[in-house]
Design a protein around this motif. Structure first.
Motif, PDB file in Angstrom:
ATOM      1  N   GLN A 179     -17.148  -2.111  12.671  1.00  0.00           N
ATOM      2  CA  GLN A 179     -15.782  -2.577  12.406  1.00  0.00           C
ATOM      3  C   GLN A 179     -14.859  -1.400  12.098  1.00  0.00           C
ATOM      4  OE1 GLN A 179     -17.286  -5.511   9.407  1.00  0.00           O
ATOM      5  NE2 GLN A 179     -15.879  -6.934  10.424  1.00  0.00           N
ATOM      6  N   PHE A 180     -15.398  -0.427  11.367  1.00  0.00           N
ATOM      7  CA  PHE A 180     -14.610   0.787  11.124  1.00  0.00           C
ATOM      8  C   PHE A 180     -14.295   1.506  12.433  1.00  0.00           C
ATOM      9  CE2 PHE A 180     -15.415   5.420  11.011  1.00  0.00           C
ATOM     10  CZ  PHE A 180     -14.162   5.826  10.580  1.00  0.00           C
ATOM     11  N   GLN A 181     -15.283   1.593  13.324  1.00  0.00           N
ATOM     12  CA  GLN A 181     -15.061   2.282  14.595  1.00  0.00           C
ATOM     13  C   GLN A 181     -13.999   1.581  15.434  1.00  0.00           C
ATOM     14  OE1 GLN A 181     -19.219   2.329  15.923  1.00  0.00           O
ATOM     15  NE2 GLN A 181     -19.262   4.563  15.645  1.00  0.00           N
ATOM     16  N   ASP A 182     -13.982   0.251  15.391  1.00  0.00           N
ATOM     17  CA  ASP A 182     -12.946  -0.494  16.112  1.00  0.00           C
ATOM     18  C   ASP A 182     -11.563  -0.169  15.575  1.00  0.00           C
ATOM     19  OD1 ASP A 182     -14.874  -1.660  17.650  1.00  0.00           O
ATOM     20  OD2 ASP A 182     -14.978  -3.521  16.474  1.00  0.00           O
ATOM     21  N   ILE A 183     -11.467  -0.034  14.246  1.00  0.00           N
ATOM     22  CA  ILE A 183     -10.175   0.297  13.634  1.00  0.00           C
ATOM     23  C   ILE A 183      -9.762   1.713  14.017  1.00  0.00           C
ATOM     24  CG2 ILE A 183      -8.980   0.652  11.436  1.00  0.00           C
ATOM     25  CD1 ILE A 183     -10.871  -1.479  10.227  1.00  0.00           C
ATOM     26  N   ALA A 184     -10.698   2.650  13.917  1.00  0.00           N
ATOM     27  CA  ALA A 184     -10.389   4.049  14.229  1.00  0.00           C
ATOM     28  C   ALA A 184      -9.996   4.233  15.690  1.00  0.00           C
ATOM     29  CB  ALA A 184     -11.585   4.935  13.887  1.00  0.00           C
ATOM     30  N   ASP A 185     -10.552   3.400  16.581  1.00  0.00           N
ATOM     31  CA  ASP A 185     -10.263   3.522  18.016  1.00  0.00           C
ATOM     32  C   ASP A 185      -8.981   2.817  18.432  1.00  0.00           C
ATOM     33  OD1 ASP A 185     -12.580   4.960  18.318  1.00  0.00           O
ATOM     34  OD2 ASP A 185     -13.799   3.221  18.912  1.00  0.00           O
ATOM     35  N   ASN A 186      -8.362   2.111  17.500  1.00  0.00           N
ATOM     36  CA  ASN A 186      -7.108   1.425  17.823  1.00  0.00           C
ATOM     37  C   ASN A 186      -6.039   2.458  18.187  1.00  0.00           C
ATOM     38  OD1 ASN A 186      -4.426   0.050  17.357  1.00  0.00           O
ATOM     39  ND2 ASN A 186      -5.803  -1.656  16.870  1.00  0.00           N
ATOM     40  N   PRO A 187      -5.336   2.292  19.288  1.00  0.00           N
ATOM     41  CA  PRO A 187      -4.358   3.304  19.717  1.00  0.00           C
ATOM     42  C   PRO A 187      -3.197   3.517  18.749  1.00  0.00           C
ATOM     43  CG  PRO A 187      -4.406   1.404  21.217  1.00  0.00           C
ATOM     44  CD  PRO A 187      -5.493   1.202  20.254  1.00  0.00           C
ATOM     45  N   GLN A 247      -3.510  -8.612  13.496  1.00  0.00           N
ATOM     46  CA  GLN A 247      -4.643  -8.500  14.419  1.00  0.00           C
ATOM     47  C   GLN A 247      -5.963  -8.439  13.664  1.00  0.00           C
ATOM     48  OE1 GLN A 247      -3.934  -5.046  16.827  1.00  0.00           O
ATOM     49  NE2 GLN A 247      -2.360  -6.028  18.089  1.00  0.00           N
ATOM     50  N   LEU A 248      -6.005  -7.656  12.606  1.00  0.00           N
ATOM     51  CA  LEU A 248      -7.244  -7.481  11.850  1.00  0.00           C
ATOM     52  C   LEU A 248      -7.625  -8.751  11.080  1.00  0.00           C
ATOM     53  CD1 LEU A 248      -6.633  -3.887  10.445  1.00  0.00           C
ATOM     54  CD2 LEU A 248      -8.208  -4.529  12.287  1.00  0.00           C
ATOM     55  N   GLU A 249      -6.637  -9.448  10.561  1.00  0.00           N
ATOM     56  CA  GLU A 249      -6.925 -10.619   9.735  1.00  0.00           C
ATOM     57  C   GLU A 249      -7.173 -11.877  10.550  1.00  0.00           C
ATOM     58  OE1 GLU A 249      -3.855 -10.984   6.813  1.00  0.00           O
ATOM     59  OE2 GLU A 249      -4.658  -9.339   5.588  1.00  0.00           O
ATOM     60  N   ASP A 301     -14.298 -12.739  15.713  1.00  0.00           N
ATOM     61  CA  ASP A 301     -15.690 -12.399  15.443  1.00  0.00           C
ATOM     62  C   ASP A 301     -15.945 -12.087  13.971  1.00  0.00           C
ATOM     63  OD1 ASP A 301     -14.068 -10.208  15.644  1.00  0.00           O
ATOM     64  OD2 ASP A 301     -15.605  -8.891  16.506  1.00  0.00           O
ATOM     65  N   ALA A 302     -15.091 -11.246  13.378  1.00  0.00           N
ATOM     66  CA  ALA A 302     -15.296 -10.842  11.980  1.00  0.00           C
ATOM     67  C   ALA A 302     -13.931 -10.535  11.358  1.00  0.00           C
ATOM     68  CB  ALA A 302     -16.215  -9.635  11.898  1.00  0.00           C
ATOM     69  N   PRO A 303     -13.253 -11.543  10.821  1.00  0.00           N
ATOM     70  CA  PRO A 303     -11.934 -11.308  10.226  1.00  0.00           C
ATOM     71  C   PRO A 303     -12.018 -10.376   9.024  1.00  0.00           C
ATOM     72  CG  PRO A 303     -12.737 -13.504   9.684  1.00  0.00           C
ATOM     73  CD  PRO A 303     -13.676 -12.937  10.698  1.00  0.00           C
ATOM     74  N   LEU A 304     -10.985  -9.575   8.855  1.00  0.00           N
ATOM     75  CA  LEU A 304     -10.921  -8.610   7.768  1.00  0.00           C
ATOM     76  C   LEU A 304      -9.698  -8.878   6.903  1.00  0.00           C
ATOM     77  CD1 LEU A 304     -11.701  -5.446   9.920  1.00  0.00           C
ATOM     78  CD2 LEU A 304     -13.280  -6.573   8.340  1.00  0.00           C
ATOM     79  N   ARG A 305      -9.636  -8.207   5.786  1.00  0.00           N
ATOM     80  CA  ARG A 305      -8.439  -8.241   4.942  1.00  0.00           C
ATOM     81  C   ARG A 305      -7.760  -6.892   5.036  1.00  0.00           C
ATOM     82  NH1 ARG A 305      -5.358 -11.981   3.149  1.00  0.00           N
ATOM     83  NH2 ARG A 305      -7.074 -13.103   2.112  1.00  0.00           N
ATOM     84  N   ALA A 306      -6.495  -6.904   5.455  1.00  0.00           N
ATOM     85  CA  ALA A 306      -5.720  -5.667   5.564  1.00  0.00           C
ATOM     86  C   ALA A 306      -4.598  -5.714   4.539  1.00  0.00           C
ATOM     87  CB  ALA A 306      -5.162  -5.517   6.981  1.00  0.00           C
ATOM     88  N   ALA A 307      -4.747  -4.961   3.469  1.00  0.00           N
ATOM     89  CA  ALA A 307      -3.761  -4.951   2.384  1.00  0.00           C
ATOM     90  C   ALA A 307      -2.802  -3.779   2.561  1.00  0.00           C
ATOM     91  CB  ALA A 307      -4.466  -4.846   1.036  1.00  0.00           C
ATOM     92  N   ILE A 308      -1.520  -4.045   2.320  1.00  0.00           N
ATOM     93  CA  ILE A 308      -0.491  -3.001   2.377  1.00  0.00           C
ATOM     94  C   ILE A 308      -0.269  -2.501   0.948  1.00  0.00           C
ATOM     95  CG2 ILE A 308       1.886  -2.459   3.026  1.00  0.00           C
ATOM     96  CD1 ILE A 308       1.761  -4.791   4.998  1.00  0.00           C
ATOM     97  N   PRO A 309      -0.667  -1.261   0.635  1.00  0.00           N
ATOM     98  CA  PRO A 309      -0.594  -0.774  -0.752  1.00  0.00           C
ATOM     99  C   PRO A 309       0.797  -0.880  -1.370  1.00  0.00           C
ATOM    100  CG  PRO A 309      -1.878   0.726   0.594  1.00  0.00           C
ATOM    101  CD  PRO A 309      -1.277  -0.275   1.534  1.00  0.00           C
ATOM    102  N   ALA A 310       1.823  -0.510  -0.629  1.00  0.00           N
ATOM    103  CA  ALA A 310       3.172  -0.510  -1.192  1.00  0.00           C
ATOM    104  C   ALA A 310       3.576  -1.912  -1.644  1.00  0.00           C
ATOM    105  CB  ALA A 310       4.164   0.026  -0.160  1.00  0.00           C
ATOM    106  N   ILE A 311       3.248  -2.933  -0.836  1.00  0.00           N
ATOM    107  CA  ILE A 311       3.624  -4.311  -1.170  1.00  0.00           C
ATOM    108  C   ILE A 311       2.834  -4.820  -2.367  1.00  0.00           C
ATOM    109  CG2 ILE A 311       3.571  -6.697  -0.339  1.00  0.00           C
ATOM    110  CD1 ILE A 311       4.266  -5.695   2.413  1.00  0.00           C
ATOM    111  N   GLU A 312       1.532  -4.575  -2.384  1.00  0.00           N
ATOM    112  CA  GLU A 312       0.701  -5.068  -3.481  1.00  0.00           C
ATOM    113  C   GLU A 312       1.057  -4.401  -4.806  1.00  0.00           C
ATOM    114  OE1 GLU A 312      -1.074  -7.652  -3.005  1.00  0.00           O
ATOM    115  OE2 GLU A 312      -0.661  -7.605  -0.856  1.00  0.00           O
ATOM    116  N   LEU A 313       1.335  -3.093  -4.768  1.00  0.00           N
ATOM    117  CA  LEU A 313       1.723  -2.409  -6.000  1.00  0.00           C
ATOM    118  C   LEU A 313       3.087  -2.859  -6.478  1.00  0.00           C
ATOM    119  CD1 LEU A 313       0.465   1.241  -5.380  1.00  0.00           C
ATOM    120  CD2 LEU A 313      -0.510  -0.486  -6.889  1.00  0.00           C
TER     121      LEU A 313
END
Length: 389
Positions: free
Chosen positions: A85-93, A239-241, A245-257
């Motif tokens: 899953q990390f590799q899929d994220i890293a390969d995102n253009p 897209q990530l959430e 196949d395997a949904p993820l949680r993508a948190a935006i630091p600026a918004i959460e803080l």
């Protein structure tokens, strides 16, 4: 000059009570400045760290949990996700870089974080004591080096050049300990967060020692992501959430803080109001001290009137004493604040990133104006008595 001598002699008779009221007011000024300083320093540090990563991606969980652990090491490690899953994220253009972070190992009860040099840069971590090699302040020299947090180094007297071993899990047995040692490359500067209790090792080295130990599952806990263009932030988050196949949680630091900042500002204002109330109580103490000695000062006023003192001169004397107390308290309050900062920088190192706070000084100005109004009351009473006699 004569009025100053009279004021000094008059003030000597009330030194004890005056010292008490000045000290109380000075402490309230110190509290106002310290609370304002700590609040602003922590807020700026959080903003600076949050701005380094656009997304923190992990398993489905509370986004606040992801952000607090990902940036400050607060709480328990998030659930693990697969390396693929990390590799899929890293390969995102649209991704400029992605830093995997794993927190499944420990050393003497301290969490071991596996990641890359990007992780150190993102969290603004660097070594204050390190092996003297170009780039070794915040870049791993090889796959088997480690940076230890300041608290860990202090607890065990670790120095660069020593070796440590790590083990699988947080309550490991002998069978869980990895055989390959890691060389301590440097001791990280204190941050005042839980990161001071962590040990950082290269992700690639961690994967290798896991494989040597027979661990087939290669998992991580979250990924720090920086985009090439922030305009695609929400699109990538969706897209990530919404992956089938395997949904993820993508948190935006600026918004959460920023969400947390709303509660933090409320708490800060509560402390500021409490400090302001303490200051007002100190001013009232000063006023009652002046009122209690007013009967004694009547004799001084009558004597001064007999020698030709004018009402405005006597009112000036009555006004000068509380104003002198307030000015002295302000100076002492700033001195106490500076002294307090020396100790705060030991426990909360981030307070050193800013100087004397200015955004919250309206509280201090309001306190001074309140003191001026209270100081005018006895002066007006003296002026009134002199005008009637």
């Amino acid at each position: 000059m004569i009025l100053f001598k009279i004021l000094r002699k008059s003030h000597r008779q009330r030194t004890g009570r005056s010292l008490l009221s000045v000290t109380a007011l000075a402490l309230s000024v110190m509290l106002l400045l310290v609370i304002s300083h700590v609040h602003e320093a922590v807020r700026q540090y959080a903003r600076q760290v949050a701005s380094q990563a656009d997304l923190i991606v992990g398993a489905p969980t509370q986004p606040v949990h992801l952000v607090l652990y990902g940036l400050f090491g607060i709480g328990a490690p998030p659930p693990a996700i697969k390396w693929s899953q990390f590799q899929d994220i890293a390969d995102n253009p649209s991704v400029a870089w992605a830093a995997p972070v794993s927190a499944g190992e420990s050393h003497r009860g301290h969490t071991v974080i596996g990641s890359t040099a990007r992780y150190l840069t993102t969290l603004q971590l660097s070594a204050v004591n390190f092996i003297t090699v170009s780039g070794s302040q915040k870049i791993f020299r090889n796959n088997y080096t480690a940076f230890v947090g300041s608290s860990v180094a202090e607890a065990y007297q670790y120095q660069p050049g020593e070796t440590i071993t790590i083990a699988r899990g947080f309550a490991p047995g002998l069978k869980d300990e990895y055989q390959k040692p890691f060389l301590i490359q440097g001791v990280l500067k204190p941050t005042g967060t839980n990161l001071d209790d962590h040990i950082l090792v290269p992700m690639e080295g961690l994967r290798r020692v896991r494989a040597d130990h027979g661990i087939k599952s290669d998992k991580i806990n979250f990924v720090l992501v920086k985009l090439k263009d922030r305009s695609g932030l929400f699109k990538l988050q969706q897209q990530l959430e919404t992956r089938q196949d395997a949904p993820l949680r993508a948190a935006i630091p600026a918004i959460e803080l920023d969400k947390l900042g709303q509660y933090e500002r409320i708490l800060n204002n509560v402390f500021m109001v409490m400090s302001f109330i303490i200051g007002v109580l100190a001013l009232l103490m000063m006023f009652f001290n002046l009122s209690a000695g007013f009967a004694q000062r009547k004799q001084e006023i009558e004597l001064l009137r007999l020698v030709g003192a004018k009402p405005w001169q006597l009112a000036s004397i009555a006004l000068a004493e509380p104003l002198l107390h307030i000015f002295t308290a302000l100076v002492l309050g700033v001195i106490f604040y500076r002294i307090a900062n020396l100790f705060l920088e030991i426990w909360i190192p981030v307070v050193s990133i800013i100087g004397l706070p200015t955004s919250e000084l309206m509280w201090l100005l309001s306190l001074c104006l309140s003191g001026l109004l209270i100081a005018c009351i006895p002066a007006w009473r003296v002026y009134g008595i002199c005008r009637r006699t």
